[in-house]
Design a protein around this motif. Structure first.
Motif, PDB file in Angstrom:
ATOM      1  N   GLU A 184     -13.426 -40.979  31.446  1.00 33.58           N
ATOM      2  CA  GLU A 184     -12.693 -40.472  32.672  1.00 33.58           C
ATOM      3  C   GLU A 184     -11.773 -39.061  32.306  1.00 33.58           C
ATOM      4  OE1 GLU A 184      -9.268 -39.678  35.027  1.00 33.58           O
ATOM      5  OE2 GLU A 184      -9.232 -41.176  33.182  1.00 33.58           O
ATOM      6  N   ILE A 185     -11.549 -37.882  32.670  1.00 33.90           N
ATOM      7  CA  ILE A 185     -10.968 -36.770  32.073  1.00 33.90           C
ATOM      8  C   ILE A 185      -9.714 -37.263  31.412  1.00 33.90           C
ATOM      9  CG2 ILE A 185     -12.884 -35.635  32.797  1.00 33.90           C
ATOM     10  CD1 ILE A 185     -10.436 -34.696  35.292  1.00 33.90           C
ATOM     11  N   GLY A 186      -8.750 -37.988  32.340  1.00 33.58           N
ATOM     12  CA  GLY A 186      -7.423 -38.052  32.061  1.00 33.58           C
ATOM     13  C   GLY A 186      -7.204 -38.843  30.468  1.00 33.58           C
ATOM     14  N   ALA A 187      -8.028 -39.753  30.711  1.00 32.71           N
ATOM     15  CA  ALA A 187      -8.185 -40.946  29.785  1.00 32.71           C
ATOM     16  C   ALA A 187      -9.074 -40.022  28.111  1.00 32.71           C
ATOM     17  CB  ALA A 187      -9.587 -41.731  29.664  1.00 32.71           C
ATOM     18  N   PHE A 188      -9.914 -38.905  28.472  1.00 37.98           N
ATOM     19  CA  PHE A 188     -10.427 -38.544  27.301  1.00 37.98           C
ATOM     20  C   PHE A 188      -9.317 -37.790  26.632  1.00 37.98           C
ATOM     21  CE2 PHE A 188     -11.746 -34.519  26.533  1.00 37.98           C
ATOM     22  CZ  PHE A 188     -13.046 -34.437  24.293  1.00 37.98           C
ATOM     23  N   LEU A 189      -8.675 -36.393  27.472  1.00 29.12           N
ATOM     24  CA  LEU A 189      -7.974 -35.867  27.120  1.00 29.12           C
ATOM     25  C   LEU A 189      -6.525 -36.639  26.535  1.00 29.12           C
ATOM     26  CD1 LEU A 189      -7.294 -33.397  30.271  1.00 29.12           C
ATOM     27  CD2 LEU A 189      -8.454 -33.229  28.241  1.00 29.12           C
ATOM     28  N   ASP A 190      -6.187 -37.375  26.979  1.00 26.98           N
ATOM     29  CA  ASP A 190      -5.390 -38.738  26.167  1.00 26.98           C
ATOM     30  C   ASP A 190      -5.331 -38.933  24.815  1.00 26.98           C
ATOM     31  OD1 ASP A 190      -3.611 -38.427  28.558  1.00 26.98           O
ATOM     32  OD2 ASP A 190      -3.865 -40.324  29.150  1.00 26.98           O
ATOM     33  N   GLY A 191      -6.661 -39.279  24.422  1.00 22.73           N
ATOM     34  CA  GLY A 191      -7.986 -39.478  22.810  1.00 22.73           C
ATOM     35  C   GLY A 191      -7.440 -38.295  22.119  1.00 22.73           C
ATOM     36  N   ALA A 245      -3.384 -29.084  28.421  1.00 23.89           N
ATOM     37  CA  ALA A 245      -2.211 -28.186  27.353  1.00 23.89           C
ATOM     38  C   ALA A 245      -1.814 -28.625  26.469  1.00 23.89           C
ATOM     39  CB  ALA A 245      -1.110 -27.862  27.599  1.00 23.89           C
ATOM     40  N   ARG A 246      -1.651 -30.144  26.233  1.00 18.29           N
ATOM     41  CA  ARG A 246      -1.870 -30.558  25.006  1.00 18.29           C
ATOM     42  C   ARG A 246      -3.243 -30.544  23.890  1.00 18.29           C
ATOM     43  NH1 ARG A 246      -2.556 -34.874  22.182  1.00 18.29           N
ATOM     44  NH2 ARG A 246      -4.535 -35.648  23.305  1.00 18.29           N
ATOM     45  N   VAL A 247      -4.391 -30.463  24.451  1.00 15.81           N
ATOM     46  CA  VAL A 247      -5.561 -29.973  23.772  1.00 15.81           C
ATOM     47  C   VAL A 247      -5.942 -28.687  23.349  1.00 15.81           C
ATOM     48  CG1 VAL A 247      -5.819 -32.441  24.209  1.00 15.81           C
ATOM     49  CG2 VAL A 247      -7.349 -30.550  25.588  1.00 15.81           C
ATOM     50  N   LEU A 248      -4.879 -28.139  23.782  1.00 13.89           N
ATOM     51  CA  LEU A 248      -5.488 -26.204  23.802  1.00 13.89           C
ATOM     52  C   LEU A 248      -4.775 -26.125  22.125  1.00 13.89           C
ATOM     53  CD1 LEU A 248      -5.837 -24.726  27.017  1.00 13.89           C
ATOM     54  CD2 LEU A 248      -7.583 -25.495  26.021  1.00 13.89           C
TER      55      LEU A 248
END
Length: 329
Positions: free
Chosen positions: A211-218, A247-250
């Protein structure tokens, strides 16, 4: 990624059926009746299926749709309440919401806040749809989201992105369109069947089922230069959390480019097509809260449905570069 008009209670969403052959046949007859505009016949067939298999959750959803259609033809409050009861029964029988019943309830004004689509629902929906996805999308609906996203990125200043993420990559249409603009591309999707087809494109260095939210969090912070999402956010109610994750991963100076379905009011609405439409003020507010600056926001018709253009936006956001420090003495 996902722009096609999909029948939410098609055979692909029945999962393994009811376990009763006659109930399954009556379910199939009910689907056919509803597709042909015979809502009363669909309701009768769904009721017969449920007499044999009362815990057949998909049949309860289909009964809700049929009763809702009957109410549309004859505005009887009893039919409206009957549709609600059918959807609520389906929800109780399907706690993971693999059938997307919460969306139906939300459309009818029940259940409070707009629901997030469950991972189980998205996975089942698109696994069953993967084989005909691209043909229906491109040939049937005139879909051109990836091309529009790439054009918007180029207009914002052509460049090459060392590390890019394709959120909700589907079968890889967006990844293929990016081409030489990216050096290393990661694709993320919930549906294994979609990822299997994306792998054949040969454009992804990494494919992740998530799921994209979980992916970005990880993902590590400041690890990507570009995040794209083509026709994915039509399945996301509040864009605030996902834009914050992007924004966090960029890395500083990185960009996000995506499509949304739009409307002229405020906030977010769930349309009759069971997709979310985001007003421009919601987009601007969510981007600002995430710390992303707006590079561009343009109206666009990403696809056509029932012979009409679907109103949308092509959005490019940018993470501010690192501010220069004071000059040394």
């Amino acid at each position: 990624m996902r722009a096609a008009a999909i029948t939410r209670t098609s055979a692909t969403m029945r999962q393994t059926g009811s376990g009763d052959l006659l109930a399954d046949r009556r379910y199939a007859y009910a689907e056919g009746c509803l597709a042909e505009g015979d809502a009363a016949g669909a309701a009768e067939m769904a009721e017969q299926a449920l007499e044999r298999a009362p815990r057949f959750a998909a049949a309860w959803v289909l009964l809700g749709r049929a009763r809702e259609a009957c109410h549309g033809k004859t505005p009887d409050p009893a039919l409206f309440q009957a549709a609600l009861r059918a959807y609520e029964t389906a929800r109780d029988l399907d706690p993971e919401d693999a059938l997307g019943t919460l969306v139906h309830l939300a459309r009818l004004g029940a259940g409070g806040a707009l629901p997030a689509l469950s991972p189980a629902y998205v996975r089942a929906l698109f696994d069953g749809y993967a084989g005909r996805f691209e043909r229906h999308l491109v040939e049937g609906l005139g879909y051109r989201g990836p091309a529009l996203v790439c054009a918007a990125l180029d207009a914002a200043g052509a460049r090459r992105y060392p590390d890019a993420i394709d959120l909700g990559c589907g079968t890889g249409l967006m990844g293929a369109a990016l081409g030489a603009r990216v050096a290393r591309l990661t694709g993320v999707d919930l549906a294994p069947a979609m990822l299997a087809l994306a792998r054949r494109k040969g454009v992804y260095a990494r494919l992740v089922e998530a799921e994209i939210g979980a992916f970005l969090d990880g993902e590590p912070a400041a690890s990507a230069d570009l995040c794209v999402a083509a026709d994915v956010f039509i399945y996301v109610a509040d864009l605030g959390p996902v834009l914050a994750g992007i924004a966090r991963v960029l890395r500083p100076g990185g960009r996000a480019a995506f499509t949304v379905q739009s409307h002229d009011g405020d906030g977010v609405i769930l349309g009759p097509d069971a997709r979310y439409a985001h007003a421009d003020p919601h987009l601007r507010d969510a981007a600002a809260r995430a710390g992303l600056g707006r590079a561009s926001l343009h109206p666009a018709a990403i696809r056509r449905e029932q012979g009409r253009d679907v109103a949308g936006r092509i959005v490019v956001l940018a993470k501010p570069p690192v501010a220069a420090g004071p000059a040394p003495d």
